[in-house]
Design an enzyme around this catalytic site. Sequence first.
Site, PDB file in Angstrom:
ATOM      1  N   ARG A 103     -48.457   8.175 -19.811  1.00  0.00           N
ATOM      2  CA  ARG A 103     -47.000   8.003 -19.773  1.00  0.00           C
ATOM      3  C   ARG A 103     -46.391   8.746 -20.936  1.00  0.00           C
ATOM      4  O   ARG A 103     -46.809   8.550 -22.081  1.00  0.00           O
ATOM      5  CB  ARG A 103     -46.627   6.529 -19.985  1.00  0.00           C
ATOM      6  CG  ARG A 103     -46.899   5.624 -18.896  1.00  0.00           C
ATOM      7  CD  ARG A 103     -46.129   4.322 -19.025  1.00  0.00           C
ATOM      8  NE  ARG A 103     -46.161   3.660 -20.317  1.00  0.00           N
ATOM      9  CZ  ARG A 103     -45.577   2.518 -20.581  1.00  0.00           C
ATOM     10  NH1 ARG A 103     -44.899   1.910 -19.620  1.00  0.00           N
ATOM     11  NH2 ARG A 103     -45.650   1.961 -21.757  1.00  0.00           N
ATOM     12  N   THR A 107     -39.863   9.083 -22.097  1.00  0.00           N
ATOM     13  CA  THR A 107     -39.251   8.955 -20.768  1.00  0.00           C
ATOM     14  C   THR A 107     -39.952   7.908 -19.903  1.00  0.00           C
ATOM     15  O   THR A 107     -39.400   7.499 -18.875  1.00  0.00           O
ATOM     16  CB  THR A 107     -39.332  10.300 -20.020  1.00  0.00           C
ATOM     17  OG1 THR A 107     -40.733  10.587 -19.802  1.00  0.00           O
ATOM     18  CG2 THR A 107     -38.708  11.431 -20.825  1.00  0.00           C
ATOM     19  N   ASP A 199     -51.333  -1.872 -26.005  1.00  0.00           N
ATOM     20  CA  ASP A 199     -51.728  -0.607 -25.373  1.00  0.00           C
ATOM     21  C   ASP A 199     -53.220  -0.659 -25.062  1.00  0.00           C
ATOM     22  O   ASP A 199     -54.054  -0.634 -25.967  1.00  0.00           O
ATOM     23  CB  ASP A 199     -51.408   0.564 -26.317  1.00  0.00           C
ATOM     24  CG  ASP A 199     -51.630   1.899 -25.620  1.00  0.00           C
ATOM     25  OD1 ASP A 199     -52.754   2.138 -25.122  1.00  0.00           O
ATOM     26  OD2 ASP A 199     -50.687   2.695 -25.556  1.00  0.00           O
ATOM     27  N   ASP A 202     -55.452   2.286 -26.325  1.00  0.00           N
ATOM     28  CA  ASP A 202     -55.652   2.239 -27.781  1.00  0.00           C
ATOM     29  C   ASP A 202     -56.644   1.154 -28.172  1.00  0.00           C
ATOM     30  O   ASP A 202     -57.470   1.345 -29.066  1.00  0.00           O
ATOM     31  CB  ASP A 202     -54.318   1.993 -28.492  1.00  0.00           C
ATOM     32  CG  ASP A 202     -53.436   3.237 -28.511  1.00  0.00           C
ATOM     33  OD1 ASP A 202     -53.941   4.325 -28.165  1.00  0.00           O
ATOM     34  OD2 ASP A 202     -52.253   3.115 -28.867  1.00  0.00           O
TER      35      ASP A 202
HETATM   36  C1  PRP Z   1     -51.314   3.075 -19.696  1.00  0.00           C
HETATM   37  C2  PRP Z   1     -52.080   2.364 -18.615  1.00  0.00           C
HETATM   38  C3  PRP Z   1     -51.462   2.898 -17.353  1.00  0.00           C
HETATM   39  C4  PRP Z   1     -50.020   3.107 -17.767  1.00  0.00           C
HETATM   40  C5  PRP Z   1     -49.207   1.994 -17.190  1.00  0.00           C
HETATM   41  O1  PRP Z   1     -51.760   4.365 -19.864  1.00  0.00           O
HETATM   42  O2  PRP Z   1     -53.452   2.582 -18.672  1.00  0.00           O
HETATM   43  O3  PRP Z   1     -52.041   4.097 -16.900  1.00  0.00           O
HETATM   44  O4  PRP Z   1     -49.988   3.032 -19.197  1.00  0.00           O
HETATM   45  O5  PRP Z   1     -47.864   2.200 -17.437  1.00  0.00           O
HETATM   46  P1  PRP Z   1     -46.822   2.502 -16.262  1.00  0.00           P
HETATM   47  O6  PRP Z   1     -47.113   1.505 -15.185  1.00  0.00           O
HETATM   48  O7  PRP Z   1     -45.499   2.274 -16.921  1.00  0.00           O
HETATM   49  O8  PRP Z   1     -47.006   3.921 -15.826  1.00  0.00           O
HETATM   50  P2  PRP Z   1     -51.174   5.297 -21.051  1.00  0.00           P
HETATM   51  O9  PRP Z   1     -49.984   6.043 -20.578  1.00  0.00           O
HETATM   52  O10 PRP Z   1     -50.994   4.466 -22.282  1.00  0.00           O
HETATM   53  O11 PRP Z   1     -52.314   6.360 -21.230  1.00  0.00           O
HETATM   54  P3  PRP Z   1     -53.771   6.176 -21.862  1.00  0.00           P
HETATM   55  O12 PRP Z   1     -54.568   5.308 -20.900  1.00  0.00           O
HETATM   56  O13 PRP Z   1     -54.281   7.568 -21.927  1.00  0.00           O
HETATM   57  O14 PRP Z   1     -53.624   5.517 -23.201  1.00  0.00           O
HETATM   58  N1  URA Z   2     -49.538   0.569 -20.873  1.00  0.00           N
HETATM   59  C1  URA Z   2     -50.261  -0.261 -21.687  1.00  0.00           C
HETATM   60  O1  URA Z   2     -51.391   0.081 -22.081  1.00  0.00           O
HETATM   61  N2  URA Z   2     -49.714  -1.436 -22.022  1.00  0.00           N
HETATM   62  C2  URA Z   2     -48.521  -1.848 -21.584  1.00  0.00           C
HETATM   63  O2  URA Z   2     -48.086  -2.968 -21.925  1.00  0.00           O
HETATM   64  C3  URA Z   2     -47.787  -0.965 -20.768  1.00  0.00           C
HETATM   65  C4  URA Z   2     -48.331   0.218 -20.421  1.00  0.00           C
END
Ligand code: PRP
Ligand code: URA
Length: 208
Positions: A103, A107, A199, A202
């Site tokens: 994400r 945005t 997160d 993370d």
């Molecule tokens: C997190 C999670 C989802 C997304 C959910 O990924 O693993 O893929 O956010 O959010 P949404 O429903 O609002 O799209 P992130 O973007 O943090 O990426 P990452 O797994 O690489 O940390």
């Molecule tokens: N992605 C995450 O990892 N945590 C949240 O709470 C939302 C999006």
Amino acid sequence: MKNLTLIEHPLIKRDITILRDRDTPDPVFRVVLKRIAMILAAEVSRDLRLKSLNVKTPLERTSGHALAQDVVIVPVLRAGLGLLEGFLDVIPEARVGHIGIYRNEQTLQPVDYYSKFPRGLRKSVVMLLDPMLATGGSGSAALSFLKEKGARAIRFVTLLAAPEGVRLITRNHPDIPIFTTVLDRRLNNRGYILPGLGDAGDRIFGTD
Ligand code: PRP
Ligand code: URA
């Protein structure tokens, strides 16, 4: 929310609490996530078709079963990787595809950066894994991508879902069943699930 199945289990409820706890160290977070993944894998596989086969026990011949359907597990990078190993422990015959989506933090729009799938998705049961369903943007994009690649029988498996995300997936992909363990309250103004667990990527990988 008729496409949503809540997988409720005392062991999952205990483990979700450990994941929510901000003081849970990353190595424990990973182990607990894997433990939940194994229960989830069993629950979302309940309707898989079987075929009959014969085996010889040390004593005699008997009939048994093998999976009749090809299963493809697709973790959404990165956080979906935290569920993959548990799924593979329970469904070792599954093949694995990958989708990289993150994400944009300003945005909240999904950005895709990688994909690789095994052949023959059209005939497979595809289990899309992502622990977090927040706005639903990432999940919705991943589902569109899988459909473009020919996948038909897709189930979307998450750990924590926000109502906003469930609504978006249901609107954009009414044909897709969503499985989750908890429907949380709502998103905050930065798109994080409340109460959530922070997160997920993370916490799995020790980044911030
Ligand atoms: C997190 C999670 C989802 C997304 C959910 O990924 O693993 O893929 O956010 O959010 P949404 O429903 O609002 O799209 P992130 O973007 O943090 O990426 P990452 O797994 O690489 O940390
Ligand atoms: N992605 C995450 O990892 N945590 C949240 O709470 C939302 C999006």
